[in-house]
Design a protein around this motif. Sequence first.
Motif, PDB file in Angstrom:
ATOM      1  N   UNK A  32      60.386 112.031  20.600  1.00 43.28           N
ATOM      2  CA  UNK A  32      60.294 111.131  21.737  1.00 43.28           C
ATOM      3  C   UNK A  32      61.664 110.902  22.390  1.00 43.28           C
ATOM      4  N   UNK A  63      51.731 119.632  28.285  1.00 39.64           N
ATOM      5  CA  UNK A  63      52.311 118.447  27.659  1.00 39.64           C
ATOM      6  C   UNK A  63      51.843 118.444  26.204  1.00 39.64           C
ATOM      7  N   UNK A  64      52.764 118.337  25.264  1.00 35.62           N
ATOM      8  CA  UNK A  64      52.309 118.345  23.870  1.00 35.62           C
ATOM      9  C   UNK A  64      51.870 116.940  23.445  1.00 35.62           C
ATOM     10  N   UNK A  65      51.310 116.882  22.252  1.00 35.79           N
ATOM     11  CA  UNK A  65      50.816 115.594  21.764  1.00 35.79           C
ATOM     12  C   UNK A  65      51.918 114.556  21.624  1.00 35.79           C
ATOM     13  N   UNK A  66      53.117 115.033  21.286  1.00 36.57           N
ATOM     14  CA  UNK A  66      54.238 114.094  21.138  1.00 36.57           C
ATOM     15  C   UNK A  66      54.480 113.349  22.445  1.00 36.57           C
ATOM     16  N   UNK A  68      52.367 113.224  25.077  1.00 35.70           N
ATOM     17  CA  UNK A  68      51.135 112.542  25.481  1.00 35.70           C
ATOM     18  C   UNK A  68      51.057 111.163  24.823  1.00 35.70           C
ATOM     19  N   UNK A  69      51.261 111.148  23.523  1.00 34.91           N
ATOM     20  CA  UNK A  69      51.127 109.868  22.828  1.00 34.91           C
ATOM     21  C   UNK A  69      52.201 108.866  23.230  1.00 34.91           C
ATOM     22  N   UNK A  72      51.133 107.508  26.775  1.00 33.70           N
ATOM     23  CA  UNK A  72      49.964 106.633  26.803  1.00 33.70           C
ATOM     24  C   UNK A  72      50.212 105.345  26.028  1.00 33.70           C
ATOM     25  N   UNK A  73      51.136 105.426  25.070  1.00 37.46           N
ATOM     26  CA  UNK A  73      51.508 104.203  24.342  1.00 37.46           C
ATOM     27  C   UNK A  73      52.010 103.137  25.336  1.00 37.46           C
TER      28      UNK A  73
ATOM     29  N   UNK B  63      50.217 126.067  21.118  1.00 36.09           N
ATOM     30  CA  UNK B  63      51.490 125.366  20.952  1.00 36.09           C
ATOM     31  C   UNK B  63      51.367 124.245  19.915  1.00 36.09           C
ATOM     32  N   UNK B  64      50.268 123.532  19.936  1.00 32.78           N
ATOM     33  CA  UNK B  64      50.104 122.453  18.966  1.00 32.78           C
ATOM     34  C   UNK B  64      50.096 123.007  17.543  1.00 32.78           C
ATOM     35  N   UNK B 132      52.254 111.474  17.164  1.00 32.20           N
ATOM     36  CA  UNK B 132      51.106 112.147  16.557  1.00 32.20           C
ATOM     37  C   UNK B 132      51.384 112.549  15.115  1.00 32.20           C
TER      38      UNK B 132
END
Lengths: 391, 172
Positions: A32, A63-66, A68-69, A72-73, B63-64, B132
């Motif tokens: 982050x 956009x990766x999950x890192x 994204x989260x 949205x947080x 990628x994930x 995540x």
Amino acid sequence: MIAASLPQRFKVDFDPNSQIFSLAGTIRPRSIDEIAESIQALREAIDTVRGVLYIDVKRLIQMNNTAFQAFIRVALDACRERSDLRLIVVTSSVVSWTTRMFRHLSTIEPQISVEVYDSMFYPGQDYFEDTSFIPILRAQTKLTWRHERTILPRHGMRPGIAVADICCGIGDFAVLAQKEFQPSRIVALDHSKPSLAYARKVAAEFGVTGIEYTYGDASEMLLEDNQFDFVSCRHSLQVFNQPELLLKELYRIVKPGGRVYITNEKNSHCLGEPRAQSIQWTYNELARLLTNFEIDVEFGPKSRRYLTDTGFDDILVESFMVTNLDGDPQDFADIIAGWEKMFADMAVRNGEAPEFIERFRQGFRDHIFAALHPKGYAGWPIWAASGRKPL
Amino acid sequence: MGASVNKTTETAFEPLLQFDMEMEDFLSDWHHCDHVSTYLARMISHNRTDPVRHSNFFSSALNELLEVSFRGGTTDGKIGLAIYRQGATERVQLSFPCPPGQARFYREAVSKTRESDAQARYLDAISNDLAPSRESVLLDLAVNYDARLRLDEDAAPAITLIVDLPLEGMVS
Ligand SMILES: C[S@@+](CC[C@H](N)C(=O)[O-])C[C@H]1O[C@@H](n2cnc3c(N)ncnc32)[C@H](O)[C@@H]1O
């Protein structure tokens, strides 16, 4: 207006006037911390707005999950703190994963809604995405190709290069260009699903492989920057109500030193003999009528200005006339017959009087008459122009 | 590759490409995940109905998975990636060495993706967690990509994630 340009081909932007916070490009941080500045920008945007904040992710490519989260947080926390806040996330129907990922937000948090940006984004869209438009495109390209195959090399088309045909319609131009010039890659993009389905069917039936047909919005493309040597956009800047947006995108995807090639019409200069006056009247009226749909069929000679204003250099402009003598006069007549029907429908939609519509149709019929007349002559002028993206 | 895959499904899946790299090299740069997924997605998507959109979607999922192996992998050995196709589905088979004892965490995370409360768990994770977890990334694949996941541990300490992605039907 803040704008933070980060590595990773990522752009964050906030426009306080329209209350739009936008995320664009590819963002795949390891932690982050790498996106702390952008996260902070979202926080500040939320603090600035009253009522609604639009979060525009239409141009978010990855956009990766890192990330994204992390984003949205901020959004979820803000909603919990402020009951007056509404967030509207705008995704694109083109980017498959964004809608699937962001849609959950409205389930989690009632103050957030998710809108998919797509249909009715330009006034003439209904007409150009209707299957009845397919035969018109077919007939048009058949005749324009005779001219363009010799014109194209002057504008930078050559074998072995990467080509994109944006607003490709039914893809005939891509098929012909592939056959004639053997590009190393050819992408053909349009927003009309019926036209693309037709294009894919034709390609399959004729064993044409290697054309990458893709569904997209030419004003916000998924294609990356600086990818193509030659980008064409034929007869389409004129039908879209914001041609400068399209041009910006064409500029973005072409490589520095590559060229963008556009063709457009000036319909009031369509002509024919005999019955010149009736023909002339109809095409003048056509140009006027289409302005009600924000379609500028007089665009052709404006190409030079538009290309210059977008930032292209080494601009070339030429014009050619498709005529009834180019081949079988019936081919020319077929185009005009298609126009008569489509444009008469538009006149009806525009609330024109029946007498007007009759006279309007007559001009097209007279154009056909001129085309098929043994001593007649009928013409449709087109402007072909291109510009180079500076190195 | 240390994976042994169920024979019947293996014959039905046609191999598209195979890629491996020393883990040490792979772990030397975070951007490998992005570059490898972008590049391979483009290669395998060229003959899909909409290559541009398929490639974008596939890259996002791949990628994930690569990030999971980057975050959880160890330097000894190789990362191996194979992509197969059957009809509208691509199968990604990703093997990488991980610290002893870790396999069971992957096993649990994978099995959660197959349970009926996968969506609820995913929503819970994204509404509460700051970053995540391995588990929420795999749930993301199941929920947002309709992926079916399996784990193969035959080549311990390396593990193999086998992920079926039916993206073609979702894109077109
Ligand atoms: C007049 S047709 C020309 C088609 C093709 N270039 C030809 O010459 O046959 C205009 C095309 O532009 C497409 N179009 C218009 N606006 C678009 C947009 N924003 N994104 C993608 N396609 C668009 C329409 O769907 C239509 O196929």
